[in-house]
Design a protein around this motif. Structure first.
Motif: not given
Length: 357
Positions: A13-17, A48-50, A72-75, A96-101
């Protein structure tokens, strides 16, 4: 997709989206994405970058897709029919799947070195149970006039977990604009965030909606966000703001409606300092909106301004009186042509204070 579902697919789970709303941004989207992709390569799984391609008419969508192919693992890229800045943020928050945004406009960028420190702080706080809000400084990148950093060190104790009762009053140049905040993703969803579509200037609604739910805060005295001022065609250009003043009015009215009931402040349900921070922000919106109408100067503009203040007075006499007592509030509501000239001066001052110039 839930965070647990995302973890099931990727194992992490990414820490930050970082949500990047993008409309016709092909000329400068690389400025936002290049540092993030480079950062992610060195810190796998951290972010992760959305990118939300909001019905662009240029090559924005294709450019974003190229980044997704490269990393692809990031964007991830969302292509949607044009819904405006608010609609793009809504889509990014939902995905978003990150804990923070963090929301990053496509013509701005984040400082990669500072992002290392920000993520380390988020990881440390998450291990201790998490926070609602991380505040950082941000930098106005002003074409030809030098950069200016907006700092919050006089408001928040640095690097401590605090509540609103441990904060100080905001000064005139200190506003918790979107550039300064990272919210917990679950808090954003719990707040019921749903920004109006096809409307500019919704950044303030994004902040105010989530801010009302924050109680656990950390401030890092580092400048993460680079906010570009002076690009041709920006929504905060003076002439553009005047053309879109109806949208300003809509946003300001919605922001006024978000202010907590003063009785909840008296009862202790809403922290006094939180209420003060929200009032401080809404006051600035009222000033800029009122002064924009005054700058327009037509009979229709001045009638809109008069109707706006009459509406505020009718709905909340206490709030109207408070706004009128302030220097900016009083100067933004002076009658007649002489008052209009004074208001024009207040308009330029308010734009500098809020950060539109």
């Amino acid at each position: 997709m839930s965070q647990d579902a995302a973890a099931g697919q990727t194992g992490v789970v990414p820490l930050l989206t970082v949500v990047v709303p993008a409309y016709d941004a092909a000329a400068y989207l690389h400025r936002a994405l290049d540092p993030l992709v480079a950062f992610a390569a060195a810190h796998l799984g951290a972010i992760e970058v959305v990118v939300v391609d909001d019905g662009s008419n240029d090559g924005t969508g294709a450019l974003a897709d190229a980044y997704a192919v490269q990393a692809p693992e990031v964007v991830r890229v969302i292509h949607q029919r044009n819904a405006g800045h608010g609609g793009a943020i809504n889509a990014g928050v939902a995905a978003a799947t990150g804990r923070y945004l963090k929301v990053l406009d496509a013509d701005d960028w984040l400082d990669s070195l500072v992002l290392v420190e920000v993520l380390a702080e988020l990881a440390r706080r998450e291990a201790q149970g998490g926070i609602d809000l991380l505040v950082t400084d941000f930098t106005h990148v002003r074409d030809g006039r030098g950069d200016r950093v907006v700092r919050f060190d006089s408001v928040f104790p640095a690097r401590r977990l605090i509540g609103w009762e441990q904060t100080a009053r905001f000064a005139r140049r200190q506003y918790l604009m979107m550039h300064a905040v990272i919210f917990r993703t679950a808090l954003l969803r719990r707040s019921g965030l749903s920004l109006p579509e096809h409307t500019f200037y919704v950044d303030s609604l994004y902040v105010l909606t989530a801010l009302a739910h924050t109680r656990r805060i950390v401030y890092l005295p580092v400048s993460l966000y680079r906010y570009v001022i002076g690009r041709a065609g920006q929504s905060v250009e003076a002439d553009t703001m005047l053309r879109r003043v109806d949208q300003q009015l809509r946003v300001t009215r919605l922001a006024l409606a978000m202010l907590p009931d003063p009785r909840d402040v008296v009862s202790g349900a809403v922290p006094v300092r939180l209420y003060g921070a929200m009032m401080h922000y809404v006051e600035a919106l009222c000033v800029v909106t009122s002064a924009t109408l005054s700058r327009g100067g037509t009979r229709a503009h001045l009638a809109q301004r008069q109707a706006f203040w009459a509406e505020v007075q009718a709905e909340s006499p206490w709030l109207h009186a408070r706004l009128r007592r302030t220097l900016f509030g009083a100067s933004s509501n002076l009658p007649g042509r002489a008052g209009s000239r004074v208001t024009t001066l207040a308009y330029h001052a308010a734009r500098r204070v809020v950060g539109f110039s």
